[in-house]
Design a protein around this motif. Structure first.
Motif, PDB file in Angstrom:
ATOM      1  N   SER A  56       0.850  -1.191   0.000  1.00  0.00           N
ATOM      2  CA  SER A  56       0.000   0.000   0.000  1.00  0.00           C
ATOM      3  C   SER A  56       0.882   1.235   0.000  1.00  0.00           C
ATOM      4  N   SER A  58       0.740   5.892  -0.374  1.00  0.00           N
ATOM      5  CA  SER A  58       0.098   7.158  -0.710  1.00  0.00           C
ATOM      6  C   SER A  58       0.789   7.835  -1.882  1.00  0.00           C
ATOM      7  N   SER A  81      -3.369   5.232  -2.673  1.00  0.00           N
ATOM      8  CA  SER A  81      -4.282   6.266  -2.186  1.00  0.00           C
ATOM      9  C   SER A  81      -4.789   7.085  -3.362  1.00  0.00           C
ATOM     10  N   GLN A 101      -6.374   2.012  -7.214  1.00  0.00           N
ATOM     11  CA  GLN A 101      -6.589   3.041  -6.204  1.00  0.00           C
ATOM     12  C   GLN A 101      -7.901   2.794  -5.485  1.00  0.00           C
ATOM     13  N   ASP A 111      -8.990   6.229   4.289  1.00  0.00           N
ATOM     14  CA  ASP A 111      -8.131   5.931   3.141  1.00  0.00           C
ATOM     15  C   ASP A 111      -7.171   4.794   3.479  1.00  0.00           C
ATOM     16  N   GLN A 112      -6.486   4.882   4.621  1.00  0.00           N
ATOM     17  CA  GLN A 112      -5.521   3.847   4.984  1.00  0.00           C
ATOM     18  C   GLN A 112      -6.201   2.527   5.299  1.00  0.00           C
ATOM     19  N   ARG A 115      -7.076   0.758   2.084  1.00  0.00           N
ATOM     20  CA  ARG A 115      -5.907   0.169   1.422  1.00  0.00           C
ATOM     21  C   ARG A 115      -5.468  -1.120   2.105  1.00  0.00           C
TER      22      ARG A 115
END
Length: 348
Positions: A56, A58, A81, A101, A111-112, A115
């Motif tokens: 994962s 960003s 992300s 994504q 978001d995290q 993922r």
């Protein structure tokens, strides 16, 4: 001559920045982490050329891992992300990496979490994939030994304050570890966004903050809390202002985390100047500013002057508040967060 562009791109520029600090300016700092980890996995037989590595990201680690896989003949799959922009998406595609994504979300935590959930699904569907676990596997410390060696060569002897984003714990934490092992007197100052749980600021939100890479909504086992001496929490407005002033003062075009680290560096230097005049301050610019042009740099007319900026010096996390707070670590009346010690493997 370098065998691959990854080895050339990873090298930082060591730049003197007024007034009296040194910046390590990386194009993409996490190449050290990704190259060191992938090399270790190959040399210990945990993966072989042609295998697929997944993780994962960003944005910054995605690029670093894709280049490392390209360098060593491995496949790469990234769960990214929404901050992964078109420029990076196109590069990943051409490098042979695959990217998916997660759906847009309004906060860092969601978001995290999305993922991490998707990584779990991928591993169940493809048990032969190797999960890099950049948040939890201490092999990501290994590559930063080279950065510590560079600092030892480039930065004058004497006490040193290292300032930069905490992130996954394997950058500033690793560099400080290797410098201290070599006998250097190092004060480690970590930078965090509000909303990050890593040092207990999950209760103070900052909806505008887009530097997810220096904080987290979930615990990272690679963070060794006991390595840090001071923590600064900086919000979006102040990080943006710091980045704009860094560009104006030095010509360094870097990400928002560098702007926050620059602010923290200036404050730390000011508060310690009389007590330790010979201390050197080094701060990290982990990436360039290109992906922050529209979201941050385009708003430079509204950037605040740094002269009037001062952090709220606090003694406990329940005192944290915008736009900038700072604290000696660990707090006098609380235990360390996290496990405190991550075993770092020997270099293969």
């Amino acid at each position: 001559m370098h065998e691959h562009i990854a080895e050339a791109v990873k090298e930082p520029d060591v730049v003197t920045v007024p007034p009296g600090a040194i910046c390590l300016r990386f194009e993409t700092m996490k190449l050290y982490s990704a190259l060191g980890a992938v090399r270790h996995l190959l040399e210990t037989g945990q993966v072989e050329p042609g295998d697929t590595l997944v993780d994962s990201s960003s944005g910054i680690y995605a690029h670093a891992l894709a280049l490392a896989c390209h360098r060593y003949g491995l496949n790469c799959h990234i769960v990214g992300s929404t901050t992964v922009d078109r420029t990076l998406r196109v590069q990943l595609e051409i490098l042979g990496a695959t990217l998916e994504q997660v759906r847009p979300s309004k906060n860092l935590r969601l978001d995290q979490n999305l993922r991490v959930e998707r990584i779990g699904e991928l591993l169940r569907e493809n048990p032969h994939y190797h999960w890099m676990r950049q948040y939890h596997d201490a092999i990501h410390y290994l590559g930063y030994r080279d950065v510590a060696d560079l600092i030892r060569k480039e930065v004058p002897e004497g006490p040193l304050s290292l300032v930069g984003g905490v992130g996954t714990g394997a950058s500033t934490g690793a560099i400080a570890t290797y410098l201290r092992e070599a006998g250097r007197d190092v004060t480690l100052v970590g930078v965090q966004p509000f909303g990050s749980v890593t040092f207990g600021a999950g209760h103070v939100s900052d909806p505008d903050m887009i530097i997810a890479g220096i904080g987290s909504s979930i615990p990272f086992r690679n963070v060794r809390h006991d390595l840090y001496d001071r923590i600064h929490w900086v919000n979006f407005d102040y990080a943006m202002s710091g980045a704009v002033e860094l560009l104006r003062a030095s010509g360094i075009f870097a990400g928002l985390s560098a702007g926050a680290a620059y602010l923290a560096t200036l404050w730390e230097r000011e508060r310690e100047r009389e007590r330790e005049a010979d201390r050197t301050y080094v701060f990290m610019a982990a990436d360039t500013g290109h992906r922050y042009v529209d979201s941050a740099y385009a708003h430079h007319p509204s950037a605040k002057g740094l002269g009037a900026m001062r952090p709220h010096e606090v003694t406990a996390q329940d005192e944290l508040r915008h736009p900038w707070s700072a604290m000696d670590w660990p707090p006098a009346d609380s235990a360390l967060l996290g496990g405190g010690s991550v075993p770092v493997p020997e270099r293969a």
